[in-house]
Design a protein around this motif. Sequence first.
Motif, PDB file in Angstrom:
ATOM      1  N   ASN A 159     -32.414 -57.375 -28.106  1.00 17.58           N
ATOM      2  CA  ASN A 159     -32.432 -57.336 -26.641  1.00 17.58           C
ATOM      3  C   ASN A 159     -33.239 -58.487 -26.047  1.00 17.58           C
ATOM      4  O   ASN A 159     -32.908 -59.012 -24.985  1.00 17.58           O
ATOM      5  CB  ASN A 159     -33.015 -56.001 -26.170  1.00 17.58           C
ATOM      6  CG  ASN A 159     -33.087 -55.902 -24.659  1.00 17.58           C
ATOM      7  OD1 ASN A 159     -32.070 -55.938 -23.967  1.00 17.58           O
ATOM      8  ND2 ASN A 159     -34.300 -55.807 -24.125  1.00 17.58           N
ATOM      9  N   GLU A 191     -43.723 -54.710 -18.403  1.00 18.03           N
ATOM     10  CA  GLU A 191     -42.627 -54.374 -19.322  1.00 18.03           C
ATOM     11  C   GLU A 191     -43.178 -53.793 -20.618  1.00 18.03           C
ATOM     12  O   GLU A 191     -42.659 -52.803 -21.140  1.00 18.03           O
ATOM     13  CB  GLU A 191     -41.798 -55.620 -19.611  1.00 18.03           C
ATOM     14  CG  GLU A 191     -40.658 -55.406 -20.581  1.00 18.03           C
ATOM     15  CD  GLU A 191     -39.366 -54.934 -19.928  1.00 18.03           C
ATOM     16  OE1 GLU A 191     -38.358 -54.852 -20.632  1.00 18.03           O
ATOM     17  OE2 GLU A 191     -39.382 -54.632 -18.724  1.00 18.03           O
ATOM     18  N   GLU A 250     -35.259 -47.337 -15.253  1.00 19.45           N
ATOM     19  CA  GLU A 250     -34.866 -48.703 -14.896  1.00 19.45           C
ATOM     20  C   GLU A 250     -34.369 -48.747 -13.449  1.00 19.45           C
ATOM     21  O   GLU A 250     -34.688 -49.670 -12.691  1.00 19.45           O
ATOM     22  CB  GLU A 250     -33.780 -49.198 -15.849  1.00 19.45           C
ATOM     23  CG  GLU A 250     -33.482 -50.670 -15.755  1.00 19.45           C
ATOM     24  CD  GLU A 250     -34.568 -51.557 -16.343  1.00 19.45           C
ATOM     25  OE1 GLU A 250     -34.677 -52.720 -15.913  1.00 19.45           O
ATOM     26  OE2 GLU A 250     -35.318 -51.082 -17.216  1.00 19.45           O
ATOM     27  N   LEU A 281     -36.062 -50.716 -10.236  1.00 20.34           N
ATOM     28  CA  LEU A 281     -35.248 -51.638  -9.445  1.00 20.34           C
ATOM     29  C   LEU A 281     -35.333 -51.297  -7.945  1.00 20.34           C
ATOM     30  O   LEU A 281     -35.521 -52.172  -7.101  1.00 20.34           O
ATOM     31  CB  LEU A 281     -33.801 -51.575  -9.929  1.00 20.34           C
ATOM     32  CG  LEU A 281     -32.774 -52.558  -9.383  1.00 20.34           C
ATOM     33  CD1 LEU A 281     -31.642 -52.731 -10.393  1.00 20.34           C
ATOM     34  CD2 LEU A 281     -32.179 -52.083  -8.067  1.00 20.34           C
ATOM     35  N   SER A 283     -26.494 -53.638  -9.296  1.00 21.38           N
ATOM     36  CA  SER A 283     -27.573 -54.305 -10.035  1.00 21.38           C
ATOM     37  C   SER A 283     -27.961 -53.512 -11.271  1.00 21.38           C
ATOM     38  O   SER A 283     -28.194 -54.076 -12.349  1.00 21.38           O
ATOM     39  CB  SER A 283     -28.791 -54.498  -9.127  1.00 21.38           C
ATOM     40  OG  SER A 283     -28.494 -55.354  -8.049  1.00 21.38           O
ATOM     41  N   LEU A 284     -28.042 -52.191 -11.107  1.00 19.61           N
ATOM     42  CA  LEU A 284     -28.398 -51.338 -12.242  1.00 19.61           C
ATOM     43  C   LEU A 284     -27.320 -51.406 -13.318  1.00 19.61           C
ATOM     44  O   LEU A 284     -27.621 -51.451 -14.523  1.00 19.61           O
ATOM     45  CB  LEU A 284     -28.599 -49.896 -11.778  1.00 19.61           C
ATOM     46  CG  LEU A 284     -28.961 -48.869 -12.855  1.00 19.61           C
ATOM     47  CD1 LEU A 284     -30.252 -49.258 -13.567  1.00 19.61           C
ATOM     48  CD2 LEU A 284     -29.100 -47.475 -12.247  1.00 19.61           C
ATOM     49  N   ARG A 300     -25.511 -53.864 -14.051  1.00 26.24           N
ATOM     50  CA  ARG A 300     -25.637 -55.128 -14.782  1.00 26.24           C
ATOM     51  C   ARG A 300     -26.736 -55.045 -15.849  1.00 26.24           C
ATOM     52  O   ARG A 300     -26.770 -55.870 -16.768  1.00 26.24           O
ATOM     53  CB  ARG A 300     -25.927 -56.274 -13.804  1.00 26.24           C
ATOM     54  CG  ARG A 300     -24.704 -56.688 -12.988  1.00 26.24           C
ATOM     55  CD  ARG A 300     -24.924 -58.006 -12.269  1.00 26.24           C
ATOM     56  NE  ARG A 300     -25.855 -57.872 -11.154  1.00 26.24           N
ATOM     57  CZ  ARG A 300     -25.489 -57.572  -9.900  1.00 26.24           C
ATOM     58  NH1 ARG A 300     -24.213 -57.374  -9.615  1.00 26.24           N
ATOM     59  NH2 ARG A 300     -26.399 -57.483  -8.943  1.00 26.24           N
ATOM     60  N   ARG A 301     -27.630 -54.080 -15.715  1.00 33.25           N
ATOM     61  CA  ARG A 301     -28.695 -53.898 -16.707  1.00 33.25           C
ATOM     62  C   ARG A 301     -28.313 -52.895 -17.793  1.00 33.25           C
ATOM     63  O   ARG A 301     -29.120 -52.567 -18.658  1.00 33.25           O
ATOM     64  CB  ARG A 301     -29.981 -53.417 -16.014  1.00 33.25           C
ATOM     65  CG  ARG A 301     -30.505 -54.368 -14.951  1.00 33.25           C
ATOM     66  CD  ARG A 301     -31.845 -53.910 -14.403  1.00 33.25           C
ATOM     67  NE  ARG A 301     -32.299 -54.727 -13.282  1.00 33.25           N
ATOM     68  CZ  ARG A 301     -33.487 -54.608 -12.702  1.00 33.25           C
ATOM     69  NH1 ARG A 301     -34.348 -53.698 -13.144  1.00 33.25           N
ATOM     70  NH2 ARG A 301     -33.826 -55.386 -11.685  1.00 33.25           N
ATOM     71  N   ARG A 302     -27.074 -52.405 -17.747  1.00 30.18           N
ATOM     72  CA  ARG A 302     -26.648 -51.348 -18.669  1.00 30.18           C
ATOM     73  C   ARG A 302     -26.843 -51.750 -20.134  1.00 30.18           C
ATOM     74  O   ARG A 302     -27.366 -50.970 -20.935  1.00 30.18           O
ATOM     75  CB  ARG A 302     -25.186 -51.002 -18.400  1.00 30.18           C
ATOM     76  CG  ARG A 302     -24.655 -49.859 -19.276  1.00 30.18           C
ATOM     77  CD  ARG A 302     -23.163 -49.677 -19.042  1.00 30.18           C
ATOM     78  NE  ARG A 302     -22.882 -49.185 -17.716  1.00 30.18           N
ATOM     79  CZ  ARG A 302     -22.599 -47.916 -17.437  1.00 30.18           C
ATOM     80  NH1 ARG A 302     -22.569 -47.017 -18.403  1.00 30.18           N
ATOM     81  NH2 ARG A 302     -22.334 -47.547 -16.198  1.00 30.18           N
ATOM     82  N   GLU A 303     -26.415 -52.961 -20.482  1.00 31.95           N
ATOM     83  CA  GLU A 303     -26.508 -53.393 -21.879  1.00 31.95           C
ATOM     84  C   GLU A 303     -27.961 -53.398 -22.354  1.00 31.95           C
ATOM     85  O   GLU A 303     -28.262 -52.969 -23.480  1.00 31.95           O
ATOM     86  CB  GLU A 303     -25.897 -54.786 -22.030  1.00 31.95           C
ATOM     87  CG  GLU A 303     -25.817 -55.256 -23.474  1.00 31.95           C
ATOM     88  CD  GLU A 303     -25.125 -56.596 -23.606  1.00 31.95           C
ATOM     89  OE1 GLU A 303     -25.250 -57.197 -24.696  1.00 31.95           O
ATOM     90  OE2 GLU A 303     -24.469 -57.046 -22.642  1.00 31.95           O
ATOM     91  N   LYS A 304     -28.869 -53.865 -21.498  1.00 33.95           N
ATOM     92  CA  LYS A 304     -30.287 -53.880 -21.856  1.00 33.95           C
ATOM     93  C   LYS A 304     -30.810 -52.457 -22.045  1.00 33.95           C
ATOM     94  O   LYS A 304     -31.522 -52.167 -23.010  1.00 33.95           O
ATOM     95  CB  LYS A 304     -31.095 -54.577 -20.764  1.00 33.95           C
ATOM     96  CG  LYS A 304     -32.606 -54.477 -20.989  1.00 33.95           C
ATOM     97  CD  LYS A 304     -33.410 -54.701 -19.731  1.00 33.95           C
ATOM     98  CE  LYS A 304     -34.878 -54.363 -19.975  1.00 33.95           C
ATOM     99  NZ  LYS A 304     -35.692 -54.460 -18.758  1.00 33.95           N
ATOM    100  N   ILE A 305     -30.445 -51.569 -21.140  1.00 36.61           N
ATOM    101  CA  ILE A 305     -30.918 -50.183 -21.215  1.00 36.61           C
ATOM    102  C   ILE A 305     -30.465 -49.533 -22.515  1.00 36.61           C
ATOM    103  O   ILE A 305     -31.257 -48.914 -23.234  1.00 36.61           O
ATOM    104  CB  ILE A 305     -30.405 -49.374 -20.000  1.00 36.61           C
ATOM    105  CG1 ILE A 305     -31.042 -49.893 -18.706  1.00 36.61           C
ATOM    106  CG2 ILE A 305     -30.698 -47.883 -20.176  1.00 36.61           C
ATOM    107  CD1 ILE A 305     -30.360 -49.394 -17.443  1.00 36.61           C
TER     108      ILE A 305
END
Length: 283
Positions: free
Chosen positions: A58, A79, A116, A120, A264-265, A267-272
């Motif tokens: 990640n 973080e 997350e 945000l 926006s959230l 777009r963060r799916r892969e990171k989550i």
Amino acid sequence: MRDDLVNKIRNLPALPTILTRIVSTIEDPHSSASDLEQIIQHDLVLTSKLLAVANSANYSFRQEITTVSRAVVSIGFEEVRNLCVGICMMGFLHPSVFGDKERAQLLWLHSLAVAEGASLLAEGQEEVRPDQAFAAGLLHDIGKVVIEAYFHKEVSALQHLVEDRQVPYQEAEKSLEIEHDKIGHLLARNWKLPSILSEAIGCHHEPGPGLVNLRMVSTVHLADYLVYALDFPSQYRIVPPSVSREALEALNMTKDRLKEAGLSLNRRREKIVSVWSKLVELE
């Protein structure tokens, strides 16, 4: 809530000391990276797990992260602190000890996604710090986690109502007197969590004008809505909860802005999912 459940909840294990110390730094606006490093570096298990996450795909750093201080510099103070809260909570109530491991894992995925989302939504908001919002989002469904871990008979009855009889989740909880928000609020008080966290845990489904920490509760409420609306994998099939008008007003949030936050959230799916996968893997 039934008296027998209240008594059982009061006898649950206390939070690990390391976690309470990390949470105390969230409560203190003057806490620093060095404060956090001092706490983490004396716990070898937490340090090793933090470094494992920091060196996961990640983050993709060119050089291996080998120290806590390097992790703080590379990833950032907040973080790293957020990761430590997640690591400690999942170590304390790890999916491997649950009757249904897969459902427990999905509970933590939902919680991490809400954390997350809350972080945000908190960006640029007055009186709501993103790091506190992350912790509140991560812990908001701790009542559900505890139900899964310790109340196996009630879980079976709940599953029957929700999956077989198609009863809405909150109605099913109410009929069995195991409302997760009430259980979570009682746990938060027993664990002496800061009021800004305990109120978010206990009131995230019903933000109202009488709450001391209305903006934080509203932030978690809206993040919870977004995660369901974005169809993140969930413990049960649950339609998105309705959006509270009080929550929108408390944050001066229009539905268009909420929709933008959802994009926006997403777009963060892969990171989550990546962070969640690594946390679930750690034992």
